[in-house]
Write a protein that holds these residues in place. Structure first.
Motif, PDB file in Angstrom:
ATOM      1  N   ASP A 124       0.904  -1.298   0.014  1.00  0.00           N
ATOM      2  CA  ASP A 124      -0.041  -0.089   0.155  1.00  0.00           C
ATOM      3  C   ASP A 124       0.993   1.045   0.329  1.00  0.00           C
ATOM      4  N   THR A 125       2.076   1.411   0.962  1.00  0.00           N
ATOM      5  CA  THR A 125       2.904   2.427   0.782  1.00  0.00           C
ATOM      6  C   THR A 125       3.387   2.678  -0.471  1.00  0.00           C
ATOM      7  N   LEU A 126       3.833   1.445  -1.201  1.00  0.00           N
ATOM      8  CA  LEU A 126       4.455   1.850  -2.638  1.00  0.00           C
ATOM      9  C   LEU A 126       3.268   2.130  -3.520  1.00  0.00           C
ATOM     10  N   SER A 127       2.080   1.705  -3.416  1.00  0.00           N
ATOM     11  CA  SER A 127       1.103   2.296  -4.344  1.00  0.00           C
ATOM     12  C   SER A 127       0.839   3.858  -4.058  1.00  0.00           C
ATOM     13  N   ILE A 128       0.818   4.011  -2.683  1.00  0.00           N
ATOM     14  CA  ILE A 128       0.766   5.623  -2.718  1.00  0.00           C
ATOM     15  C   ILE A 128       1.916   6.651  -2.941  1.00  0.00           C
ATOM     16  N   ALA A 129       3.065   5.941  -2.957  1.00  0.00           N
ATOM     17  CA  ALA A 129       4.158   6.610  -3.385  1.00  0.00           C
ATOM     18  C   ALA A 129       4.165   6.707  -4.876  1.00  0.00           C
ATOM     19  N   LYS A 130       3.679   5.809  -5.638  1.00  0.00           N
ATOM     20  CA  LYS A 130       3.763   5.894  -7.112  1.00  0.00           C
ATOM     21  C   LYS A 130       2.607   6.666  -7.382  1.00  0.00           C
ATOM     22  N   GLU A 131       1.295   6.538  -6.806  1.00  0.00           N
ATOM     23  CA  GLU A 131       0.404   7.646  -7.085  1.00  0.00           C
ATOM     24  C   GLU A 131       0.580   9.061  -6.926  1.00  0.00           C
ATOM     25  N   ASN A 132       1.569   9.460  -5.941  1.00  0.00           N
ATOM     26  CA  ASN A 132       1.924  10.693  -5.666  1.00  0.00           C
ATOM     27  C   ASN A 132       3.330  11.084  -6.278  1.00  0.00           C
ATOM     28  N   ASN A 133       3.627  10.150  -7.393  1.00  0.00           N
ATOM     29  CA  ASN A 133       4.622  10.423  -8.159  1.00  0.00           C
ATOM     30  C   ASN A 133       6.145  10.762  -7.456  1.00  0.00           C
ATOM     31  N   LEU A 134       6.067   9.797  -6.402  1.00  0.00           N
ATOM     32  CA  LEU A 134       7.558   9.811  -5.844  1.00  0.00           C
ATOM     33  C   LEU A 134       8.511   8.792  -6.215  1.00  0.00           C
ATOM     34  N   ILE A 135       7.840   7.542  -6.574  1.00  0.00           N
ATOM     35  CA  ILE A 135       8.657   6.624  -7.355  1.00  0.00           C
ATOM     36  C   ILE A 135       8.177   6.104  -8.769  1.00  0.00           C
ATOM     37  N   PRO A 152      11.438  -8.920 -12.648  1.00  0.00           N
ATOM     38  CA  PRO A 152      11.409  -8.429 -11.185  1.00  0.00           C
ATOM     39  C   PRO A 152      11.213  -6.974 -11.251  1.00  0.00           C
ATOM     40  N   TYR A 153      10.288  -6.468 -10.264  1.00  0.00           N
ATOM     41  CA  TYR A 153      10.060  -5.040 -10.176  1.00  0.00           C
ATOM     42  C   TYR A 153      11.301  -4.406  -9.680  1.00  0.00           C
ATOM     43  N   SER A 154      11.552  -3.133 -10.112  1.00  0.00           N
ATOM     44  CA  SER A 154      12.494  -2.342  -9.499  1.00  0.00           C
ATOM     45  C   SER A 154      11.847  -0.725  -9.480  1.00  0.00           C
ATOM     46  N   TYR A 155      12.375  -0.260  -8.306  1.00  0.00           N
ATOM     47  CA  TYR A 155      11.765   0.957  -8.114  1.00  0.00           C
ATOM     48  C   TYR A 155      12.824   2.300  -8.063  1.00  0.00           C
ATOM     49  N   THR A 156      12.717   3.513  -8.748  1.00  0.00           N
ATOM     50  CA  THR A 156      13.600   4.237  -8.660  1.00  0.00           C
ATOM     51  C   THR A 156      12.579   5.588  -7.956  1.00  0.00           C
ATOM     52  N   LEU A 157      13.600   6.390  -7.555  1.00  0.00           N
ATOM     53  CA  LEU A 157      12.822   7.827  -6.950  1.00  0.00           C
ATOM     54  C   LEU A 157      12.735   8.731  -8.195  1.00  0.00           C
ATOM     55  N   GLU A 210      12.818  12.388  -4.815  1.00  0.00           N
ATOM     56  CA  GLU A 210      14.423  12.998  -4.219  1.00  0.00           C
ATOM     57  C   GLU A 210      14.273  14.058  -3.224  1.00  0.00           C
ATOM     58  N   GLU A 211      13.179  14.917  -3.742  1.00  0.00           N
ATOM     59  CA  GLU A 211      13.166  15.999  -2.944  1.00  0.00           C
ATOM     60  C   GLU A 211      12.389  15.944  -1.391  1.00  0.00           C
ATOM     61  N   ALA A 246      14.852  14.214   0.735  1.00  0.00           N
ATOM     62  CA  ALA A 246      15.938  14.943   1.029  1.00  0.00           C
ATOM     63  C   ALA A 246      15.226  16.087   2.459  1.00  0.00           C
ATOM     64  N   LYS A 247      13.935  16.184   2.239  1.00  0.00           N
ATOM     65  CA  LYS A 247      13.296  17.005   3.166  1.00  0.00           C
ATOM     66  C   LYS A 247      12.927  16.176   4.514  1.00  0.00           C
ATOM     67  N   PHE A 248      12.694  15.014   4.282  1.00  0.00           N
ATOM     68  CA  PHE A 248      12.530  14.042   5.335  1.00  0.00           C
ATOM     69  C   PHE A 248      13.661  13.728   6.222  1.00  0.00           C
ATOM     70  N   VAL A 249      14.670  13.443   5.443  1.00  0.00           N
ATOM     71  CA  VAL A 249      15.856  13.121   6.045  1.00  0.00           C
ATOM     72  C   VAL A 249      16.311  14.459   6.860  1.00  0.00           C
ATOM     73  N   GLU A 250      16.375  15.613   6.416  1.00  0.00           N
ATOM     74  CA  GLU A 250      16.828  16.954   7.139  1.00  0.00           C
ATOM     75  C   GLU A 250      16.099  17.225   8.398  1.00  0.00           C
ATOM     76  N   LYS A 251      14.649  16.842   8.245  1.00  0.00           N
ATOM     77  CA  LYS A 251      13.666  17.034   9.350  1.00  0.00           C
ATOM     78  C   LYS A 251      13.565  16.106  10.400  1.00  0.00           C
ATOM     79  N   VAL A 252      13.655  14.588  10.115  1.00  0.00           N
ATOM     80  CA  VAL A 252      13.105  14.039  11.078  1.00  0.00           C
ATOM     81  C   VAL A 252      14.205  12.632  11.089  1.00  0.00           C
TER      82      VAL A 252
END
Length: 132
Positions: A19-30, A37-42, A47-48, A51-57
């Motif tokens: 579900d998390t992967l599906s949401i990330a795809k729907e929001n154009n994050l991956i 075999p499936y592969s995923y890229t940001l 990526e943006e 970067a914000k998540f890593v910086e803040k959390v």
């Protein structure tokens, strides 16, 4: 850990992670490859966001450790990842098993792999446990 896992054809599977992967795809994050075999890229947006998540959390030590782990595992084949994920899942759900029993159980689950493949994957899994 993300979600609850159960054994599936290719190893442990989590509906929550799917579900998390599906949401990330729907929001154009991956981006997801079109074939198995499936592969995923940001994406650039992913990526943006990361970067914000890593910086803040995130704790910088955990970020460094996670990047090192990803780099380490990126050299593994999909078969090694499948077997080690299954070894890890079975060992956590049945912690009382001896090494021999663990290998036998995984051999029953993953009957399309040889005992030698499973034994090699166990060595990699055991080595990985030392650095985790």
């Amino acid at each position: 850990d993300v979600g609850t896992y159960q054994l599936h054809y290719y190893g442990p599977y989590s509906f929550e992670m799917a579900d998390t992967l599906s949401i990330a795809k729907e929001n154009n994050l991956i981006n997801e490859s079109d074939s198995a075999p499936y592969s995923y890229t940001l994406t650039q947006a992913g990526e943006e966001y990361l970067a914000k998540f890593v910086e803040k959390v995130c704790d910088s030590k955990k970020v460094k450790y996670t990047n090192e782990l990803i780099n380490y595992l990126s050299d593994w084949s999909k078969e090694e990842l499948e077997l080690t994920a299954t070894l890890d899942y079975v060992s956590k759900t049945e912690p009382h098993l001896t090494k021999s029993q663990l290998l036998d159980k995984v051999a029953m689950i993953k009957d399309n792999f040889s005992a030698e493949d499973i034994s090699k994957a166990h060595k990699k899994w055991a080595d990985l446990q030392k650095i985790l």
